[in-house]
Design a protein around this motif. Sequence first.
Motif, PDB file in Angstrom:
ATOM      1  N   ILE A  23       0.834  -1.195   0.000  1.00  0.00           N
ATOM      2  CA  ILE A  23       0.000   0.000   0.000  1.00  0.00           C
ATOM      3  C   ILE A  23       0.871   1.248   0.000  1.00  0.00           C
ATOM      4  O   ILE A  23       0.539   2.253  -0.593  1.00  0.00           O
ATOM      5  CB  ILE A  23      -0.917   0.001   1.243  1.00  0.00           C
ATOM      6  N   ILE A  24       2.007   1.159   0.688  1.00  0.00           N
ATOM      7  CA  ILE A  24       2.875   2.330   0.825  1.00  0.00           C
ATOM      8  C   ILE A  24       4.158   2.109   0.033  1.00  0.00           C
ATOM      9  O   ILE A  24       5.054   1.392   0.451  1.00  0.00           O
ATOM     10  CB  ILE A  24       3.177   2.612   2.303  1.00  0.00           C
ATOM     11  N   THR A  53       6.684  -0.964   0.909  1.00  0.00           N
ATOM     12  CA  THR A  53       7.739  -1.328  -0.023  1.00  0.00           C
ATOM     13  C   THR A  53       9.001  -1.677   0.778  1.00  0.00           C
ATOM     14  O   THR A  53       9.262  -1.051   1.810  1.00  0.00           O
ATOM     15  CB  THR A  53       8.029  -0.173  -1.007  1.00  0.00           C
ATOM     16  N   PRO A  54       9.775  -2.659   0.322  1.00  0.00           N
ATOM     17  CA  PRO A  54      11.028  -2.978   1.021  1.00  0.00           C
ATOM     18  C   PRO A  54      11.952  -1.755   1.146  1.00  0.00           C
ATOM     19  O   PRO A  54      12.758  -1.679   2.079  1.00  0.00           O
ATOM     20  CB  PRO A  54      11.657  -4.063   0.144  1.00  0.00           C
ATOM     21  N   LYS A  60      18.722   4.617   4.019  1.00  0.00           N
ATOM     22  CA  LYS A  60      19.563   5.504   3.186  1.00  0.00           C
ATOM     23  C   LYS A  60      18.736   6.347   2.216  1.00  0.00           C
ATOM     24  O   LYS A  60      19.108   7.458   1.883  1.00  0.00           O
ATOM     25  CB  LYS A  60      20.593   4.695   2.393  1.00  0.00           C
ATOM     26  N   ASN A  61      17.607   5.810   1.762  1.00  0.00           N
ATOM     27  CA  ASN A  61      16.817   6.537   0.758  1.00  0.00           C
ATOM     28  C   ASN A  61      15.835   7.541   1.372  1.00  0.00           C
ATOM     29  O   ASN A  61      15.126   8.219   0.651  1.00  0.00           O
ATOM     30  CB  ASN A  61      16.095   5.553  -0.169  1.00  0.00           C
ATOM     31  N   TYR A  87      16.129  -7.848   9.729  1.00  0.00           N
ATOM     32  CA  TYR A  87      16.892  -6.761   9.115  1.00  0.00           C
ATOM     33  C   TYR A  87      18.267  -6.654   9.762  1.00  0.00           C
ATOM     34  O   TYR A  87      18.392  -6.559  10.979  1.00  0.00           O
ATOM     35  CB  TYR A  87      16.131  -5.437   9.217  1.00  0.00           C
ATOM     36  N   GLU A  88      19.291  -6.653   8.928  1.00  0.00           N
ATOM     37  CA  GLU A  88      20.668  -6.641   9.408  1.00  0.00           C
ATOM     38  C   GLU A  88      21.137  -5.235   9.793  1.00  0.00           C
ATOM     39  O   GLU A  88      22.052  -5.077  10.585  1.00  0.00           O
ATOM     40  CB  GLU A  88      21.603  -7.175   8.310  1.00  0.00           C
TER      41      GLU A  88
END
Length: 115
Positions: A23-24, A53-54, A60-61, A87-88
Motif C-alpha cells: 500500500i505504501i 515497499t522494502p 539511506k533513501n 533486518y541486518e
Amino acid sequence: MMEIKTHDFNDTKIAEIISDEMIINSAEDALDLVGNIYYQGFDKVIISEKNFTPDFFDLKNKLAGDVLQKFSNYRIRLAIIGDFEKYESQSLRDFIFESNKGRQINFVGKLSEAL
C-alpha cells in the motif's frame, strides 16, 4: 484491494489496514492513506510490514522518514506489525528502538501488541 477493520479499544477507534498488496510505495501513498484514515475519524492505525515497499526499511533513501512524517503531521499514531529481527542494518535497528521509546510510531511483533 484494501480493507479497513475497526478495533474499539479503551474507547478509541483504531484502524487496521488489511491487504495482500503493498500500500505504501511512496510518501504520496502514505499521505493518501493518512487522509483517508483521518477523515474517517481514526487517530490510530495498524499496518503490516508486508504493506510497505522494502525500500521503506532501507534508511539511506529517506523514504521511512518521509512516510512517517505524514503520520506525525496529522497526529495519527502508527503501529507497524512485522518481524523486524530479519533486518541486518544497525541503523534500522536503532531507528526502530528509538521509535518504540515514543508513542507516535511503534514497530511490534503482533496485533495484540499494536492494540
